[in-house]
Motif scaffolding. Structure first.
Motif, short mmCIF file in Angstrom:
data_model
loop_
_atom_site.label_atom_id
_atom_site.label_comp_id
_atom_site.label_asym_id
_atom_site.label_seq_id
_atom_site.Cartn_x
_atom_site.Cartn_y
_atom_site.Cartn_z
N ARG A 1 -14.10 0.10 -7.69
CA ARG A 1 -13.06 -0.50 -6.87
C ARG A 1 -11.90 0.49 -6.69
NH1 ARG A 1 -12.35 -5.35 -5.39
NH2 ARG A 1 -10.32 -6.22 -4.94
N GLU B 1 -10.42 1.93 -3.18
CA GLU B 1 -9.03 1.62 -2.84
C GLU B 1 -8.22 2.89 -2.61
OE1 GLU B 1 -7.83 -0.84 -6.10
OE2 GLU B 1 -8.51 -2.68 -5.11
N ILE C 1 -9.10 4.24 0.81
CA ILE C 1 -8.46 3.43 1.86
C ILE C 1 -6.97 3.75 1.93
CG2 ILE C 1 -7.86 1.07 2.53
CD1 ILE C 1 -10.61 0.25 1.28
N GLY D 1 -6.38 5.20 5.65
CA GLY D 1 -6.44 3.84 6.19
C GLY D 1 -6.74 3.76 7.67
N ALA E 1 -12.64 4.15 6.71
CA ALA E 1 -11.88 3.22 5.88
C ALA E 1 -12.40 1.80 6.08
CB ALA E 1 -10.39 3.31 6.21
N GLU E 2 -12.85 1.50 7.27
CA GLU E 2 -13.42 0.17 7.54
C GLU E 2 -14.70 -0.03 6.74
OE1 GLU E 2 -12.69 -3.30 8.56
OE2 GLU E 2 -11.30 -1.77 9.24
N ARG F 1 -13.69 -0.66 3.22
CA ARG F 1 -13.22 -2.04 3.03
C ARG F 1 -14.40 -3.01 2.90
NH1 ARG F 1 -9.50 -0.17 7.03
NH2 ARG F 1 -7.44 0.09 6.11
N THR F 2 -15.43 -2.79 3.72
CA THR F 2 -16.62 -3.63 3.66
C THR F 2 -17.29 -3.49 2.30
OG1 THR F 2 -16.94 -3.35 6.04
CG2 THR F 2 -18.85 -4.11 4.77
N LEU G 1 -15.86 -2.59 -0.42
CA LEU G 1 -14.95 -3.16 -1.42
C LEU G 1 -15.15 -4.68 -1.50
CD1 LEU G 1 -12.74 -2.28 -3.35
CD2 LEU G 1 -11.09 -2.63 -1.54
N LYS G 2 -15.36 -5.33 -0.35
CA LYS G 2 -15.59 -6.78 -0.34
C LYS G 2 -16.93 -7.12 -1.01
CE LYS G 2 -12.93 -7.69 3.83
NZ LYS G 2 -12.99 -8.01 5.27
#
Length: 104
Positions: free
Chosen positions: A76, A80, A83, A87, A92-93, A96-97, A99-100
């Motif tokens: 994580r 992070e 990102i 960002g 970065a997208e 984020r995916t 990371l989810k």
């Protein structure tokens, strides 16, 4: 002919200004003289050419490598950090995916 103290002082100031870090009287600047001496001793005749500087690296390649490193770590914190640094980058997208998906 007797020199006045003012004449002696002006002459002293002129000699001090023509010291080693300034122009010698009637000559080239010290560094130009050294550079000319260095160039004349080299083989290959490269006098007057600037040293070669490597090309700048493509920023998008560096970002892609950083993304891959964060993805390989799979933590994580690594995602992070990516990102936070990049960002606005399209990768970065993806981060984020991922990371989810880690949160699940």
């Amino acid at each position: 002919m007797k020199l006045s103290p003012l004449s002696v002082g002006l002459f002293g100031a002129l000699v001090a200004l023509a010291g080693p870090d300034h122009l010698p009287l009637g000559g080239l600047p010290v560094m130009v003289g050294k550079a000319s001496a260095d160039e004349s001793g080299k083989q290959g005749g490269t006098a007057g050419r600037a040293p070669s500087v490597p090309m700048a690296r493509d920023p998008s390649a560096a970002v892609a490598e950083e993304y891959e490193a964060a993805r390989r770590q799979g933590t994580r914190e690594a995602l992070e950090l990516f990102i936070a640094r990049h960002g606005d980058d399209p990768l970065a997208e993806k981060a984020r995916t991922e990371l989810k998906q880690l949160a699940r």
